[in-house]
Design an enzyme around this catalytic site. Structure first.
Site, PDB file in Angstrom:
ATOM      1  CG  HIS A  46      -1.934   1.184   0.998  1.00 52.58           C
ATOM      2  ND1 HIS A  46      -1.523   2.284   2.341  1.00 52.58           N
ATOM      3  CD2 HIS A  46      -2.982   1.305   0.441  1.00 52.58           C
ATOM      4  CE1 HIS A  46      -2.219   3.108   2.091  1.00 52.58           C
ATOM      5  NE2 HIS A  46      -2.820   3.158   1.540  1.00 52.58           N
ATOM      6  CD  GLU A  49      -2.946   2.224  -3.574  1.00 52.61           C
ATOM      7  OE1 GLU A  49      -3.056   3.785  -4.013  1.00 52.61           O
ATOM      8  OE2 GLU A  49      -2.996   1.951  -3.373  1.00 52.61           O
ATOM      9  CG  HIS A  50      -0.570   6.196  -0.721  1.00 51.85           C
ATOM     10  ND1 HIS A  50      -0.994   7.464  -0.203  1.00 51.85           N
ATOM     11  CD2 HIS A  50      -1.597   5.247  -0.197  1.00 51.85           C
ATOM     12  CE1 HIS A  50      -1.847   6.999   0.156  1.00 51.85           C
ATOM     13  NE2 HIS A  50      -2.036   6.319   0.730  1.00 51.85           N
ATOM     14  CD  GLU A 126      -5.253   5.239   3.030  1.00 48.56           C
ATOM     15  OE1 GLU A 126      -6.290   4.643   2.539  1.00 48.56           O
ATOM     16  OE2 GLU A 126      -4.611   5.836   2.932  1.00 48.56           O
TER      17      GLU A 126
END
Length: 423
Positions: A46, A49-50, A126
């Site tokens: 993840h 992905e950012h 997040e």
């Protein structure tokens, strides 16, 4: 029509031609998710992905977004347990730019060193946002309850500790190992021709590395008693997810399982909505769903229950599990469930991005693209006996798992409330 071409090195291009559409969706799928991570690197899929949005060898971060959004398109990404997905939606005349941008992002990200701490802060924020939202956090807690120490039990976002300790070298090395041709599917749907799509994708694919491919630890079924995870917090309602392990993605019983989920809680005509919410007022929100993985899966029920009557609410949910395995469903209710499942599938696949998800995810994780017409035929063929047979397979004593967030409760009492009796 759906077409598939395998390029040198194993990258696959799949298209669903929808010539009546005025736009085209494109997605790059990678066999890389949280279940492929070590405990130390939990959350790295993840995080990457950012990070890839911050620049490549040919584009700055600003150029990446402006090249798509500047022509009226949209660009985004998501990470799950078994895959990472980058996608764009554009007009047909901008498809070449969209494909080139997406391939550039996954093939040659630069991971600018001056962005490392900034990106860490974004991911950490997040994580904290999820922790502040019980309805989201309880889903992570359920994964921990159901899968235990297996990587599927870890959080897709990672933890504050794992993200803080991650280095740029970790990110670069992991991306090179996992973003490979054999583990990549590029899916396109809408106003696109397959042969043109193959040519566009082929240009970027040549720069993509080959092996190694992603590996994962298979799930072993060892559960013999109900599992309960409790996160004590002063909330107005008790946030719960209750479920059981089921089947792998391509299992033949998946069609009956879809009907079971529909019957339980996928709409306002469902048993849980009518019997737990409307008739007894035990919950405001109540829903059911299915998660499918390459070697296993789960069926779950979630919602917000009245904390003063929490065990009563849980027993009401378990009662619906028990009804499905003990009694054959009536003809009218079965027909409504089948019609709903077929309608949702048919209407969903009218959207080009939904079609990209259908063809891309299935090809990546199942190795084939199901024909929607065949899927509809199999759903319509489900009988009451099929429903009861599969319900008896999945709703078994000792196999339930519960995650709960709310005021302090007696864990032993909660465990007893979700137990199913032997038939």
């Amino acid at each position: 029509m759906t077409y598939v071409t395998t390029l040198d090195g194993g990258l696959r291009v799949v298209t669903a031609e929808m010539p009546d559409r005025q736009s085209v969706s494109v997605g790059v799928w990678l066999r890389c998710g949280s279940r492929d991570e070590s405990a130390r690197l939990n959350g790295i899929s993840h995080f990457i992905e950012h990070y890839v949005f911050k620049g490549t060898r040919r584009r700055t971060g600003e150029q990446i977004t402006r090249e798509i959004e500047g022509v009226g398109g949209s660009l985004d990404a998501s990470t799950g347990e078994e895959s990472t997905f980058y996608y764009a939606h554009v007009l047909p005349e901008h498809l070449e730019c969209a494909v080139d941008t997406l391939m550039d992002m996954v093939v040659s990200p630069t991971f600018p060193a001056d962005q490392l701490d900034v990106q860490k802060d974004i991911v950490l924020e997040e994580i904290r946002m999820v922790e502040d939202r019980p309805s989201s956090l309880v889903e992570d807690l359920f994964s921990e309850a159901l899968w235990g120490t297996h990587p599927l039990g870890r959080r897709v976002l990672g933890t504050v500790g794992t993200i803080e300790r991650m280095t740029r070298a970790d990110l670069v090395g992991y991306q090179k190992r996992m973003y490979t041709r054999a583990g990549c599917v590029v899916a396109l749907a809408g106003n696109v021709r397959h042969d043109a799509a193959v040519k566009l994708v082929g240009r970027g694919a040549r720069r993509m590395p080959g092996p190694p491919t992603a590996r994962f630890r298979r799930v072993v079924e060892r559960q013999r008693r109900p599992v309960v995870k409790v996160f004590a917090r002063e909330t107005e309602e008790g946030h719960v997810v209750l479920g059981v392990r089921t089947f792998r993605r391509g299992h033949p019983a998946r069609f009956a399982l879809r009907i079971i989920s529909t019957i339980l809680g996928e709409n306002m005509s469902s048993r849980l909505f009518e019997n737990v919410r409307e008739k007894r007022g035990l919950a405001y929100s109540i829903y059911s769903g299915i998660d499918r993985y390459m070697d296993t899966g789960c069926l779950y029920v979630g919602g917000g229950l009245d904390t003063a009557r929490l065990t009563v609410g849980l027993r009401a949910i378990v009662h619906e599990f028990d009804r499905l395995r003990r009694h054959r469903i009536g003809r009218a209710e079965l027909e409504r469930a089948k019609q709903y499942a077929v309608g949702q599938l048919t209407m969903g696949l009218e959207k080009s991005m939904s079609r990209v998800v259908w063809i891309g995810e299935n090809l990546l994780l199942s190795g084939c693209v199901p024909d929607p017409a065949e899927t509809i035929r199999r759903l319509r063929a489900i009988t009451a006996d099929d429903v009861q047979r599969v319900a008896r397979l999945v709703f078994r004593p000792g196999r339930t798992a519960l995650a709960y967030i709310g005021p302090v409760q007696d864990e032993a009492r909660l465990r007893r409330s979700i137990e199913l009796e032997a038939l």
